[in-house]
Design a protein around this motif. Structure first.
Motif, PDB file in Angstrom:
ATOM      1  N   ASP A   1      -5.567  -1.420  -5.760  1.00 41.19           N
ATOM      2  CA  ASP A   1      -6.185  -1.946  -4.517  1.00 41.19           C
ATOM      3  C   ASP A   1      -5.184  -2.511  -3.398  1.00 41.19           C
ATOM      4  O   ASP A   1      -5.737  -2.964  -2.392  1.00 41.19           O
TER       5      ASP A   1
ATOM      6  N   THR B   1       0.851  -1.204   0.034  1.00 41.93           N
ATOM      7  CA  THR B   1      -0.299  -0.011   0.034  1.00 41.93           C
ATOM      8  C   THR B   1       0.865   1.182   0.159  1.00 41.93           C
ATOM      9  O   THR B   1       0.226   2.332  -0.012  1.00 41.93           O
TER      10      THR B   1
ATOM     11  N   TYR C   1      -5.479  -2.632 -10.438  1.00 41.46           N
ATOM     12  CA  TYR C   1      -6.597  -1.850  -9.778  1.00 41.46           C
ATOM     13  C   TYR C   1      -6.363  -0.868  -8.825  1.00 41.46           C
ATOM     14  O   TYR C   1      -7.405  -0.530  -8.076  1.00 41.46           O
TER      15      TYR C   1
END
Length: 131
Positions: free
Chosen positions: A26, A17, A24
């Protein structure tokens, strides 16, 4: 999460992250029909891997904000294309791989033995490595 599975057949774990990775964006190496490059391998990019990729025309260090791409530095975890990882393996510059965060679809391109050679995570049940 989209319900994708990792190379052990378990739910796919997040790859990274910071920077936010995944086709995507994500945090996971999820894939789908839009993901032509199959960004399915969760790699911890190394200096050697980044240099090899730049050598073959895949610059992963230069930020490309228009694509939500921050540019990578050694140690970043990033969902890389299965073909690109395999290419780096064959050239002796494969990045370490987080198997629990690597999508099972990567196995359509890369044999599990190659991924295991560069695994940096050890599952709770090492017997799953025989998958």
């Amino acid at each position: 999460m989209r319900g994708d599975r990792n190379v052990f057949g378990d739910p796919l774990e997040p790859c990274g992250t910071d920077p936010l990775t995944g086709f995507y964006r994500d945090g996971c190496c999820n894939t789908g029909p839009e993901d032509i490059g199959q960004h399915t391998v969760c790699a911890m990019v190394s200096r050697e891997f980044l240099a090899q990729q730049q050598q073959v025309g895949n610059d992963l260090t230069t930020p490309r904000p228009e694509f939500g791409f921050p540019g990578l530095t050694p140690g970043d975890r990033w969902c890389v294309c299965a073909d690109r990882w395999l290419e780096s393996y064959r050239m002796g510059a494969a990045a370490p791989v987080v198997l629990a965060a690597t999508n099972a679809r990567a196995l359509e391109v890369i044999p599990i033995e190659m991924l295991r050679e560069h695994a940096v995570d050890v599952p709770a049940d090492p017997g799953g490595l025989d998958a």
